[in-house]
Design a protein around this motif. Sequence first.
Motif, mmCIF file in Angstrom:
data_model
loop_
_atom_site.group_PDB
_atom_site.id
_atom_site.type_symbol
_atom_site.label_atom_id
_atom_site.label_comp_id
_atom_site.label_asym_id
_atom_site.label_seq_id
_atom_site.Cartn_x
_atom_site.Cartn_y
_atom_site.Cartn_z
ATOM 1 N N CYS A 38 0.829 -1.216 0.000
ATOM 2 C CA CYS A 38 0.000 0.000 0.000
ATOM 3 C C CYS A 38 0.861 1.262 0.000
ATOM 4 C CB CYS A 38 -0.926 0.007 1.209
ATOM 5 S SG CYS A 38 -2.166 -1.315 1.128
ATOM 6 N N ARG A 41 2.296 2.268 -3.351
ATOM 7 C CA ARG A 41 1.387 3.064 -4.220
ATOM 8 C C ARG A 41 1.463 4.537 -3.816
ATOM 9 N NH1 ARG A 41 -1.745 -1.058 -7.515
ATOM 10 N NH2 ARG A 41 -0.259 -2.685 -7.066
ATOM 11 N N THR A 44 4.610 6.189 -5.172
ATOM 12 C CA THR A 44 4.460 6.479 -6.604
ATOM 13 C C THR A 44 3.617 7.743 -6.825
ATOM 14 O OG1 THR A 44 4.538 4.116 -6.993
ATOM 15 C CG2 THR A 44 3.706 5.451 -8.803
ATOM 16 N N VAL A 63 -4.507 3.895 0.706
ATOM 17 C CA VAL A 63 -4.878 3.598 -0.688
ATOM 18 C C VAL A 63 -6.238 4.225 -1.025
ATOM 19 C CG1 VAL A 63 -5.379 1.755 -2.342
ATOM 20 C CG2 VAL A 63 -3.473 1.517 -0.768
ATOM 21 N N ALA A 74 -5.708 3.691 -8.556
ATOM 22 C CA ALA A 74 -4.496 3.412 -7.755
ATOM 23 C C ALA A 74 -4.414 1.959 -7.321
ATOM 24 C CB ALA A 74 -4.451 4.330 -6.541
ATOM 25 N N GLN A 108 0.160 -3.180 -14.060
ATOM 26 C CA GLN A 108 -0.005 -2.835 -12.641
ATOM 27 C C GLN A 108 -0.988 -3.831 -12.038
ATOM 28 O OE1 GLN A 108 -0.507 1.305 -10.882
ATOM 29 N NE2 GLN A 108 -2.616 0.612 -10.762
ATOM 30 N N LEU A 169 4.097 0.460 -11.597
ATOM 31 C CA LEU A 169 3.081 1.229 -10.880
ATOM 32 C C LEU A 169 2.923 2.547 -11.614
ATOM 33 C CD1 LEU A 169 4.125 0.710 -7.142
ATOM 34 C CD2 LEU A 169 2.305 -0.456 -8.384
ATOM 35 N N SER A 171 1.126 6.586 -11.609
ATOM 36 C CA SER A 171 0.477 7.585 -10.748
ATOM 37 C C SER A 171 -0.795 8.089 -11.413
ATOM 38 C CB SER A 171 1.443 8.733 -10.463
ATOM 39 O OG SER A 171 1.889 9.289 -11.682
#
Length: 276
Positions: A38, A41, A44, A63, A74, A108, A169, A171
């Motif tokens: 988490c 993410r 990123t 998240v 995400a 992802q 990953l 954004s």
Amino acid sequence: MIDVKKIIETIEELLADGSPQSSTYAALECRLAIEKVCYDRLRTAHDYISQHDLVRYRPHDVVKTLIAEVDENAASGLTLSMTRQPSDAYATPLEEIPDAEWIQIGTQAGFDPRKLGSYWQSLSNLALHARVPKSKDDDIPAYGDAEKIRRHVVEVVAELRKIATGTMLTSGLGEEVSFECACGRLNRRRSKLLRSGQIVSCVGVDCKESYSVSTESTDFYFTRRLLGIPCQCGARMEVPARIAENLKRHETLNIECLDCSERMQLTWRLARTSLT
Ligand SMILES: [Zn+2]
Ligand SMILES: [Zn+2]
């Protein structure tokens, strides 16, 4: 990007040992893995959100905040591909070019933040606390129920395996708006996820500035949040609102008037107000 496959290997080695102690350590590794997945993410997305704008730090809450404020996807599974052929000035959607040769850039991995949050909590309840004795005669076992812990760890590893298939990953995508903070940093935000009245903090880790958002039609305005403090000389000092809001009880903030050099202290105080 964190290496989830490596974490799974560590957990499997602990499970193979078979002792209650190793199962407990495996549960701890699982819980850490959920946090790392988490927070990866979040890392990123940090160009688009300040750590100060996270209300809660539980991994699944982080998240959920990213989904609400940075990128709706995400926690979604995504595949990014590109074609070798350039599009004709973007006149034709690439999907409609019959002989387009797509090259997959990366994937992802998606997950359900609520499910990960539930595992994060249950791992702690099952394995990571000593049992509170109910009476004087009650014992305090060295570890939790080894079989239950093991079953749960195996379930979480299955979830981690799906996440380990991800190779990148993002954004997120979408129209951006930006403003320059008083500290000089450029702050970017996804316009689709901005709302009037929202408070956003500068993404600079050492910056205390924050801005209130207002929208008008398709325009966005970011107003610097300042606390105006009048000085006896008539000048007005301005302190970033976040500095004043984060002052603790009994903590004082020293400020000095730039015009007359008068020095002052700011402190939060309880106030009594008569209601009659
Ligand atoms: Zn700043
Ligand atoms: Zn002054």
